[in-house]
Design a protein around this motif. Structure first.
Motif, mmCIF file in Angstrom:
data_model
loop_
_atom_site.group_PDB
_atom_site.id
_atom_site.type_symbol
_atom_site.label_atom_id
_atom_site.label_comp_id
_atom_site.label_asym_id
_atom_site.label_seq_id
_atom_site.Cartn_x
_atom_site.Cartn_y
_atom_site.Cartn_z
ATOM 1 N N CYS A 116 0.845 -1.196 0.000
ATOM 2 C CA CYS A 116 0.000 0.000 0.000
ATOM 3 C C CYS A 116 0.879 1.244 0.000
ATOM 4 C CB CYS A 116 -0.908 0.024 1.233
ATOM 5 S SG CYS A 116 -2.243 -1.187 1.193
ATOM 6 N N ARG A 117 0.409 2.282 -0.645
ATOM 7 C CA ARG A 117 1.171 3.531 -0.666
ATOM 8 C C ARG A 117 1.062 4.285 0.643
ATOM 9 N NH1 ARG A 117 1.186 8.764 -1.433
ATOM 10 N NH2 ARG A 117 -1.066 8.965 -1.311
ATOM 11 N N ILE A 118 -0.109 4.157 1.308
ATOM 12 C CA ILE A 118 -0.355 4.957 2.501
ATOM 13 C C ILE A 118 -1.340 4.256 3.429
ATOM 14 C CG2 ILE A 118 -2.246 6.245 1.426
ATOM 15 C CD1 ILE A 118 -1.262 8.747 2.872
ATOM 16 N N VAL A 119 -1.137 4.432 4.729
ATOM 17 C CA VAL A 119 -2.110 4.026 5.750
ATOM 18 C C VAL A 119 -2.633 5.305 6.378
ATOM 19 C CG1 VAL A 119 -2.536 2.716 7.851
ATOM 20 C CG2 VAL A 119 -0.800 1.942 6.246
ATOM 21 N N THR A 120 -3.918 5.582 6.219
ATOM 22 C CA THR A 120 -4.489 6.837 6.706
ATOM 23 C C THR A 120 -5.128 6.633 8.074
ATOM 24 O OG1 THR A 120 -4.920 7.607 4.457
ATOM 25 C CG2 THR A 120 -6.165 8.655 6.234
ATOM 26 N N ILE A 121 -4.784 7.525 9.020
ATOM 27 C CA ILE A 121 -5.330 7.452 10.373
ATOM 28 C C ILE A 121 -5.910 8.802 10.780
ATOM 29 C CG2 ILE A 121 -3.651 5.683 11.043
ATOM 30 C CD1 ILE A 121 -2.192 7.880 12.661
ATOM 31 N N HIS A 122 -6.789 8.773 11.765
ATOM 32 C CA HIS A 122 -7.264 9.993 12.405
ATOM 33 C C HIS A 122 -6.385 10.236 13.630
ATOM 34 C CE1 HIS A 122 -11.628 9.442 10.702
ATOM 35 N NE2 HIS A 122 -10.711 9.529 9.766
ATOM 36 N N PRO A 123 -5.854 11.444 13.820
ATOM 37 C CA PRO A 123 -4.920 11.695 14.925
ATOM 38 C C PRO A 123 -5.622 12.058 16.235
ATOM 39 C CG PRO A 123 -5.079 13.647 13.580
ATOM 40 C CD PRO A 123 -5.972 12.620 12.932
ATOM 41 N N ASN A 124 -6.783 11.489 16.473
ATOM 42 C CA ASN A 124 -7.579 11.870 17.647
ATOM 43 C C ASN A 124 -7.653 10.760 18.690
ATOM 44 O OD1 ASN A 124 -9.109 10.103 16.161
ATOM 45 N ND2 ASN A 124 -10.950 11.359 16.093
ATOM 46 N N PHE A 125 -6.647 9.884 18.707
ATOM 47 C CA PHE A 125 -6.738 8.736 19.615
ATOM 48 C C PHE A 125 -6.404 9.088 21.060
ATOM 49 C CE2 PHE A 125 -3.176 8.438 16.617
ATOM 50 C CZ PHE A 125 -2.056 8.534 17.430
ATOM 51 N N TYR A 126 -5.858 10.279 21.321
ATOM 52 C CA TYR A 126 -5.714 10.753 22.705
ATOM 53 C C TYR A 126 -6.779 11.828 22.926
ATOM 54 C CZ TYR A 126 -1.207 8.374 22.642
ATOM 55 O OH TYR A 126 -0.221 7.424 22.543
ATOM 56 N N SER A 127 -7.967 11.402 23.253
ATOM 57 C CA SER A 127 -9.117 12.305 23.255
ATOM 58 C C SER A 127 -9.476 12.855 24.630
ATOM 59 C CB SER A 127 -10.340 11.584 22.674
ATOM 60 O OG SER A 127 -10.612 10.403 23.414
ATOM 61 N N ARG A 128 -8.842 12.347 25.679
ATOM 62 C CA ARG A 128 -9.255 12.737 27.029
ATOM 63 C C ARG A 128 -8.217 13.623 27.698
ATOM 64 N NH1 ARG A 128 -11.375 6.701 28.938
ATOM 65 N NH2 ARG A 128 -12.870 6.441 27.217
ATOM 66 N N MET A 129 -7.692 14.574 26.941
ATOM 67 C CA MET A 129 -6.679 15.477 27.486
ATOM 68 C C MET A 129 -6.665 16.756 26.667
ATOM 69 S SD MET A 129 -3.258 13.467 26.134
ATOM 70 C CE MET A 129 -3.746 11.979 27.003
ATOM 71 N N PRO A 130 -6.034 17.820 27.161
ATOM 72 C CA PRO A 130 -5.952 19.076 26.408
ATOM 73 C C PRO A 130 -5.288 18.880 25.052
ATOM 74 C CG PRO A 130 -5.304 19.410 28.692
ATOM 75 C CD PRO A 130 -5.443 17.928 28.508
ATOM 76 N N GLU A 131 -5.671 19.714 24.089
ATOM 77 C CA GLU A 131 -5.213 19.539 22.716
ATOM 78 C C GLU A 131 -3.700 19.576 22.580
ATOM 79 O OE1 GLU A 131 -5.256 22.502 19.166
ATOM 80 O OE2 GLU A 131 -7.211 21.492 19.127
ATOM 81 N N ASP A 132 -3.026 20.534 23.248
ATOM 82 C CA ASP A 132 -1.578 20.645 23.090
ATOM 83 C C ASP A 132 -0.863 19.404 23.607
ATOM 84 O OD1 ASP A 132 -2.287 21.214 25.716
ATOM 85 O OD2 ASP A 132 -0.719 22.730 25.994
ATOM 86 N N GLN A 133 -1.367 18.830 24.717
ATOM 87 C CA GLN A 133 -0.780 17.611 25.256
ATOM 88 C C GLN A 133 -1.047 16.427 24.322
ATOM 89 O OE1 GLN A 133 -2.163 16.621 29.172
ATOM 90 N NE2 GLN A 133 -0.900 14.780 29.352
ATOM 91 N N ALA A 134 -2.272 16.346 23.810
ATOM 92 C CA ALA A 134 -2.619 15.270 22.889
ATOM 93 C C ALA A 134 -1.760 15.335 21.632
ATOM 94 C CB ALA A 134 -4.101 15.343 22.525
ATOM 95 N N LEU A 135 -1.523 16.550 21.148
ATOM 96 C CA LEU A 135 -0.727 16.735 19.932
ATOM 97 C C LEU A 135 0.702 16.245 20.142
ATOM 98 C CD1 LEU A 135 -1.311 17.895 17.129
ATOM 99 C CD2 LEU A 135 -0.451 20.101 17.938
ATOM 100 N N ARG A 136 1.292 16.564 21.290
ATOM 101 C CA ARG A 136 2.654 16.106 21.587
ATOM 102 C C ARG A 136 2.721 14.586 21.637
ATOM 103 N NH1 ARG A 136 2.564 20.403 25.328
ATOM 104 N NH2 ARG A 136 2.211 18.938 27.053
ATOM 105 N N LEU A 137 1.725 13.972 22.262
ATOM 106 C CA LEU A 137 1.718 12.512 22.382
ATOM 107 C C LEU A 137 1.509 11.828 21.032
ATOM 108 C CD1 LEU A 137 -0.285 11.999 25.702
ATOM 109 C CD2 LEU A 137 2.142 11.532 25.308
#
Length: 209
Positions: A116-137
């Motif tokens: 496959c050329r690409i595996v597409t994911i949604h980056p929202n799997f850390y949903s129970r924390m502030p956005e900036d912390q979730a983004l870092r993780l």
């Protein structure tokens, strides 16, 4: 044949491959390998050159043992037919669990087997924390898994549709800048939803691009 020629000519002019996704969430067009092979043949007939495969097609694969013991041959069939028909394959994971390691590793390996050329994911799997912390993780986890697996397929980071969760266009661009072997994936419906109906004119689409 005329439709195929026109389709191929359009793709040549655009400089990109046109394909289809698998249907709508949880209602895939192809529910087993044989149906997926038939979809590939139909796409070839109309000149389309890409197919997004749903995770539901591989629901029976629970771990690496299942993959190599029971499904490896079927994955190679998909790969070989797609290659023969010059159709790019990609894999879509609509949602990852809060601990995404095993799932992302498994499906990245599935994608690697099928070239496959690409595996597409949604980056929202850390949903129970502030956005900036979730983004870092999210950035840390993607880099960790990519570096461990060294798979050929890129990880596509897709925009999500709900306000308050990681996955805005800015989030996606930020994640791709801070990770390796990734690329942004724009889901226009999600961008439209997050912007409360933002996409109304041609210029709106141009602004996103």
């Amino acid at each position: 044949m005329l439709i195929r020629k026109k389709s191929l000519k359009i793709q040549e002019r655009l400089g990109m491959n046109i394909g289809v996704a698998y249907g709508i969430h949880r209602i895939p067009v192809a529910k087993n390998i044989d149906q997926a092979l038939e979809v590939l043949r139909e796409l070839y007939q109309i000149g389309f050159k890409a197919l997004v495969l749903p995770r539901e097609l591989f629901a029976g694969i629970k771990d690496m043992t299942d993959l190599y013991k029971d499904y490896y041959g079927d994955l190679l069939r998909l790969k070989n037919i797609a290659k023969k028909l010059s159709i790019d394959l990609s894999l879509h994971l609509s949602r990852l669990p809060d601990t995404p390691d095993d799932t992302l590793k498994l499906y990245s390996t599935i994608a690697s087997v099928m070239d496959c050329r690409i595996v597409t994911i949604h980056p929202n799997f850390y949903s129970r924390m502030p956005e900036d912390q979730a983004l870092r993780l999210v950035v840390h986890k993607i880099n960790e898994i990519v570096n461990e697996l060294r798979v050929k397929a890129k990880i596509g980071i897709e925009t999500t549709g709900r306000l308050g969760e990681t996955g805005s266009l800015d989030n996606v661009i930020d994640i791709c800048r801070r990770t390796s072997n990734t690329e942004p994936v724009i889901n226009w419906g999600h961008v439209h939803a997050r912007g409360a109906g933002y996409l109304k004119t041609q210029q709106d689409f141009i602004n996103v691009i």
